[in-house]
Design a protein around this motif. Structure first.
Motif, PDB file in Angstrom:
ATOM      1  N   GLU A 477      64.007  78.383 -66.545  1.00 55.04           N
ATOM      2  CA  GLU A 477      63.817  76.969 -66.330  1.00 55.04           C
ATOM      3  C   GLU A 477      62.080  76.705 -66.897  1.00 55.04           C
ATOM      4  O   GLU A 477      61.275  77.652 -66.561  1.00 55.04           O
ATOM      5  CB  GLU A 477      64.076  76.622 -65.578  1.00 55.04           C
ATOM      6  CG  GLU A 477      65.535  76.643 -64.502  1.00 55.04           C
ATOM      7  CD  GLU A 477      66.528  75.116 -65.242  1.00 55.04           C
ATOM      8  OE1 GLU A 477      66.693  75.516 -66.275  1.00 55.04           O
ATOM      9  OE2 GLU A 477      67.145  74.858 -64.351  1.00 55.04           O
ATOM     10  N   ALA A 478      62.045  75.549 -67.295  1.00 53.79           N
ATOM     11  CA  ALA A 478      60.522  74.942 -67.511  1.00 53.79           C
ATOM     12  C   ALA A 478      59.278  74.775 -66.336  1.00 53.79           C
ATOM     13  O   ALA A 478      58.504  75.767 -66.394  1.00 53.79           O
ATOM     14  CB  ALA A 478      60.400  73.796 -67.337  1.00 53.79           C
ATOM     15  N   ASP A 479      59.777  75.686 -65.290  1.00 49.67           N
ATOM     16  CA  ASP A 479      59.066  75.691 -63.770  1.00 49.67           C
ATOM     17  C   ASP A 479      58.233  77.542 -63.548  1.00 49.67           C
ATOM     18  O   ASP A 479      58.044  77.179 -62.519  1.00 49.67           O
ATOM     19  CB  ASP A 479      59.479  74.780 -62.732  1.00 49.67           C
ATOM     20  CG  ASP A 479      60.573  75.385 -62.359  1.00 49.67           C
ATOM     21  OD1 ASP A 479      61.205  76.372 -62.696  1.00 49.67           O
ATOM     22  OD2 ASP A 479      61.107  74.767 -61.747  1.00 49.67           O
ATOM     23  N   GLY A 480      59.416  77.918 -64.584  1.00 49.27           N
ATOM     24  CA  GLY A 480      59.309  79.398 -64.188  1.00 49.27           C
ATOM     25  C   GLY A 480      60.194  80.374 -63.620  1.00 49.27           C
ATOM     26  O   GLY A 480      59.993  80.947 -63.321  1.00 49.27           O
ATOM     27  N   THR A 481      60.825  79.517 -63.267  1.00 50.85           N
ATOM     28  CA  THR A 481      61.974  79.858 -62.099  1.00 50.85           C
ATOM     29  C   THR A 481      63.242  80.446 -63.131  1.00 50.85           C
ATOM     30  O   THR A 481      63.541  80.035 -64.564  1.00 50.85           O
ATOM     31  CB  THR A 481      62.778  78.932 -61.031  1.00 50.85           C
ATOM     32  OG1 THR A 481      63.126  78.026 -61.590  1.00 50.85           O
ATOM     33  CG2 THR A 481      61.680  78.625 -60.047  1.00 50.85           C
ATOM     34  N   PHE A 482      64.691  80.783 -62.771  1.00 53.59           N
ATOM     35  CA  PHE A 482      65.846  81.304 -64.292  1.00 53.59           C
ATOM     36  C   PHE A 482      66.868  80.748 -63.493  1.00 53.59           C
ATOM     37  O   PHE A 482      66.839  80.087 -61.602  1.00 53.59           O
ATOM     38  CB  PHE A 482      65.494  82.923 -63.941  1.00 53.59           C
ATOM     39  CG  PHE A 482      64.366  83.453 -64.872  1.00 53.59           C
ATOM     40  CD1 PHE A 482      65.250  84.022 -66.095  1.00 53.59           C
ATOM     41  CD2 PHE A 482      64.026  84.012 -64.554  1.00 53.59           C
ATOM     42  CE1 PHE A 482      64.100  84.335 -66.885  1.00 53.59           C
ATOM     43  CE2 PHE A 482      62.593  84.020 -65.083  1.00 53.59           C
ATOM     44  CZ  PHE A 482      63.188  84.969 -66.242  1.00 53.59           C
ATOM     45  N   ARG A 483      67.304  79.852 -64.003  1.00 54.68           N
ATOM     46  CA  ARG A 483      68.645  79.684 -63.408  1.00 54.68           C
ATOM     47  C   ARG A 483      69.724  80.310 -63.894  1.00 54.68           C
ATOM     48  O   ARG A 483      70.380  81.143 -64.881  1.00 54.68           O
ATOM     49  CB  ARG A 483      69.168  78.393 -64.413  1.00 54.68           C
ATOM     50  CG  ARG A 483      70.524  77.749 -64.107  1.00 54.68           C
ATOM     51  CD  ARG A 483      70.364  76.114 -64.792  1.00 54.68           C
ATOM     52  NE  ARG A 483      70.303  76.560 -65.699  1.00 54.68           N
ATOM     53  CZ  ARG A 483      71.272  75.728 -66.606  1.00 54.68           C
ATOM     54  NH1 ARG A 483      72.432  75.339 -66.217  1.00 54.68           N
ATOM     55  NH2 ARG A 483      70.565  75.498 -68.188  1.00 54.68           N
ATOM     56  N   THR A 484      70.936  80.807 -62.364  1.00 53.82           N
ATOM     57  CA  THR A 484      71.657  82.191 -63.195  1.00 53.82           C
ATOM     58  C   THR A 484      73.218  81.271 -63.399  1.00 53.82           C
ATOM     59  O   THR A 484      73.595  80.379 -62.585  1.00 53.82           O
ATOM     60  CB  THR A 484      71.970  82.907 -61.439  1.00 53.82           C
ATOM     61  OG1 THR A 484      72.242  82.177 -60.800  1.00 53.82           O
ATOM     62  CG2 THR A 484      70.358  83.175 -61.566  1.00 53.82           C
ATOM     63  N   ILE A 485      73.974  81.880 -63.958  1.00 55.44           N
ATOM     64  CA  ILE A 485      75.465  82.169 -64.709  1.00 55.44           C
ATOM     65  C   ILE A 485      76.221  82.133 -63.858  1.00 55.44           C
ATOM     66  O   ILE A 485      76.353  84.507 -64.751  1.00 55.44           O
ATOM     67  CB  ILE A 485      75.568  80.988 -65.842  1.00 55.44           C
ATOM     68  CG1 ILE A 485      74.476  80.157 -66.129  1.00 55.44           C
ATOM     69  CG2 ILE A 485      76.716  80.565 -66.503  1.00 55.44           C
ATOM     70  CD1 ILE A 485      74.623  78.375 -65.507  1.00 55.44           C
ATOM     71  N   ASN A 486      77.337  82.733 -63.766  1.00 57.65           N
ATOM     72  CA  ASN A 486      78.294  83.720 -63.597  1.00 57.65           C
ATOM     73  C   ASN A 486      78.902  83.461 -64.886  1.00 57.65           C
ATOM     74  O   ASN A 486      79.346  83.034 -66.156  1.00 57.65           O
ATOM     75  CB  ASN A 486      79.608  82.892 -62.993  1.00 57.65           C
ATOM     76  CG  ASN A 486      80.748  83.984 -62.997  1.00 57.65           C
ATOM     77  OD1 ASN A 486      81.066  84.020 -63.626  1.00 57.65           O
ATOM     78  ND2 ASN A 486      81.105  84.635 -61.910  1.00 57.65           N
ATOM     79  N   LEU A 487      79.106  85.090 -65.722  1.00 58.91           N
ATOM     80  CA  LEU A 487      79.668  85.098 -66.758  1.00 58.91           C
ATOM     81  C   LEU A 487      80.798  84.321 -67.273  1.00 58.91           C
ATOM     82  O   LEU A 487      81.116  84.104 -68.670  1.00 58.91           O
ATOM     83  CB  LEU A 487      79.586  87.444 -67.201  1.00 58.91           C
ATOM     84  CG  LEU A 487      78.847  87.752 -66.957  1.00 58.91           C
ATOM     85  CD1 LEU A 487      78.634  89.419 -66.957  1.00 58.91           C
ATOM     86  CD2 LEU A 487      77.556  87.295 -67.511  1.00 58.91           C
ATOM     87  N   ASN A 488      82.085  84.059 -66.405  1.00 62.96           N
ATOM     88  CA  ASN A 488      82.716  83.939 -66.910  1.00 62.96           C
ATOM     89  C   ASN A 488      82.507  82.338 -67.464  1.00 62.96           C
ATOM     90  O   ASN A 488      83.394  82.115 -68.342  1.00 62.96           O
ATOM     91  CB  ASN A 488      83.666  83.687 -65.737  1.00 62.96           C
ATOM     92  CG  ASN A 488      84.510  85.475 -65.504  1.00 62.96           C
ATOM     93  OD1 ASN A 488      84.497  85.765 -66.357  1.00 62.96           O
ATOM     94  ND2 ASN A 488      85.134  85.578 -64.265  1.00 62.96           N
TER      95      ASN A 488
END
Length: 576
Positions: A477-488
């Protein structure tokens, strides 16, 4: 059956045109007051130009008399079975001779511009709307002396001219290569504007990756400058994608913000404008209030967008003097010294002079390396890169792994064939055990998913928190964090150890490995070579299998003047 109808069917059987191209051709023939085989072929090729070649129109004059092989040169590089030679040598008819037949067909779906460009009407409408909005904004110009503010913000030379242009109108177009100070210039422009009073400012870019880079660049510029210029503290520190800014409506091509519901903004800054396709730029410009200012940033020398149209390039190439005064070009690079490394190579590429590139190949500067490879040794030479990427799997921290991956990128001219990204990605996966997905695998999204707000070109990484935990995808993400998504829930994706230069636009890395194979010669061009080289911040290595590629196809420009440039010029001729 007429020869033209036979040709359409043979093009379809050999997968040079798609089912939708042939279906549209048949549909138009049924609706036409006067059907003709030439009309059918012209519609099929126009549809193909839009769907697979990303042009907004078919230039009838330009393609008249071309061979099929010449018209479909880029498609032939995608691999698969080669069409028969007799088809490739077949010449297209003189379409300009059948303009009357197209006109007599009386189809609202089609329109011809300047007697040579055939459009599906909606793309002609997009072009005309962009031309109208751009020219209306360009006409707004005031002469005010900003010298004191420009001095205070230490703006000099080209950057000073660019700032004065932006301050004296409600449209400013700043074009320049990497490191020419586009971000620093617009940050200072915003600081001067904010001294005049509060402004609702939004920052936007065409992709998530480009928005992230814009956010990082703006933050760096403001942190560097705000000690001397306190107004910079009021500049927004985060950019969004254009889709997010406009407000995506699920299962619709429309957006929440439009002509009837404009954006609540006083100033819009748009980065990486060379990546924005025609339809999206039209919808964005329509959504900006007439009284608001727009600053467009981009590099006219980069590759054209991966979707239909190249409006930024057309705007920059227009000869309309009304528009020319709104365009500022930055040429001095503060990232690459003109007499060293990447700066020297990129200048040689842009010049198009073979002797300049030959001299660098013979005596490359320290930051540039040329390596000749062949089909027998390329995988051996790729092992060092494979080992570098494999370290991501061994790192315990996601942010550390992604930062490591982002230091070095492999860019290719084409997807398939020798030194294509598909072959390289297959090799990397095999090097890691042959079964994907796995922890540390870099991935790239290949289709827009507005529900998950993931877009074509977004780059992430497959990860797991511990060996027994399930795999998931993570996107920065722009703020240096990460957005997590289920592979499905992931939209279509592909491995991203290697990506095409087209996909790399809007990104950068410390070190770049650029592949320029001879079997991709028909899609190699000056814009691709320049874009690939300038993705590197520190060093670039170029692999090739034929030295003639570096001084031949890779130096030839494939930039095409589109209909938008003609519309902008025609408006000036009419006004005169």
């Amino acid at each position: 059956m007429n020869d033209m109808n036979l040709l359409i069917n043979e093009l379809y059987r050999n997968k040079l045109i798609g089912g939708i191209d042939r279906a549209l051709s048949d549909f138009c023939a049924k609706l036409a007051r006067e059907d003709s085989p030439e009309l059918r072929l012209a519609v099929a090729l126009t549809s193909c130009r839009i769907s697979s070649q990303n042009h907004a129109s078919l230039n009838l004059r330009q393609c008249s008399g071309m061979t099929v092989g010449e018209f479909f040169a880029s498609e032939l590089l995608l691999g698969g079975e080669m069409p028969p030679d007799h088809l490739l040598q077949t010449r297209l008819p003189d379409f300009t001779a059948c303009l009357e037949q197209i006109d007599r067909a009386g189809l609202d779906l089609l329109t011809v511009f300047r007697g040579e460009r055939l459009y599906l009407r909606r793309y002609a409408v997009y072009e005309q709307r962009v031309a109208d909005i751009i020219l209306a904004r360009a006409a707004v110009h005031e002469e005010r002396d900003w010298s004191a503010a420009l001095d205070r913000y230490r703006l000099e030379g080209e950057q000073r001219l660019a700032a004065a242009t932006a301050l004296n109108g409600n449209l400013s177009i700043i074009t320049g290569g990497p490191g020419t100070g586009k971000t620093t210039t617009f940050a200072r422009i915003l600081g001067i504007m904010l001294e005049q009073g509060p402004l609702r400012i939004r920052l936007a870019a065409p992709t998530g990756k480009a928005a992230q880079r814009m956010t990082q660049s703006v933050n760096a510029a403001c942190d560097r400058l705000q000690a001397h210029n306190p107004a910079l503290t009021n500049i927004p520190r985060e950019a969004s994608t254009i889709h997010k800014l406009l407000g995506y409506i699920p299962h619709s091509s429309a957006f929440r913000h439009n002509r009837d519901n404009p954006l609540p903004v006083d100033l819009l800054v748009i980065d990486e404008c060379s990546m924005i396709p025609l339809a999206l730029l039209c919808k964005l410009l329509e959504a900006v209030p007439d009284e608001a200012r727009i600053i467009m940033l981009g590099d006219k020398n980069q590759l054209e967008p991966v979707e239909v149209g190249a409006p930024f390039n057309d705007i920059c190439s227009s000869g309309n003097p009304l528009l020319a005064r709104r365009i500022a070009q930055l040429t001095k690079s503060y990232r690459f010294a003109a007499d060293r490394g990447i700066g020297k190579l990129s200048a040689a590429v842009l010049s198009g002079v073979p002797e300049q590139v030959e001299a660098l190949v013979a005596a490359p500067p320290p930051e540039v390396r040329f390596t000749e490879v062949d089909a027998r040794n390329w995988t051996q030479k790729l092992q060092a890169a494979a080992v570098f990427f494999q370290r991501c799997r061994l790192m315990p921290d996601l942010a550390e792994a992604f930062a490591h991956f982002s230091q070095f990128r492999i860019l290719t001219a084409c997807r398939r064939r020798f030194l294509g990204c598909d072959n390289i990605n297959d090799y990397m996966i095999e090097f890691n055990g042959g079964k994907a997905p796995f922890k540390g695998l870099p991935i790239m999204i290949t289709a827009n998913d507005y529900n998950e707000m993931l877009f074509n070109g977004d780059t992430g990484m497959i990860w797991q928190d511990d060996p027994d935990a399930p795999l998931f995808a993570a996107f920065p993400e722009a703020d240096g964090t990460f957005r997590t998504i289920n592979l499905n829930l992931l939209p279509p994706w592909e491995p991203a150890y290697a990506i095409t230069v087209h996909k790399a636009q809007g990104s950068e890395a410390e070190n770049i490995l650029l592949m320029l194979p001879s079997d991709g010669a028909r899609i190699l061009c000056r814009e691709l070579f320049f874009t690939g080289v300038t993705r590197a911040k520190n060093s670039v290595e170029i692999w090739y299998d034929d030295p003639a590629v570096l001084t031949g196809p890779a130096l030839e420009s494939q930039a095409q003047r589109g209909g938008l440039a003609d519309r902008l010029d025609d408006a000036e001729a009419t006004r005169s």
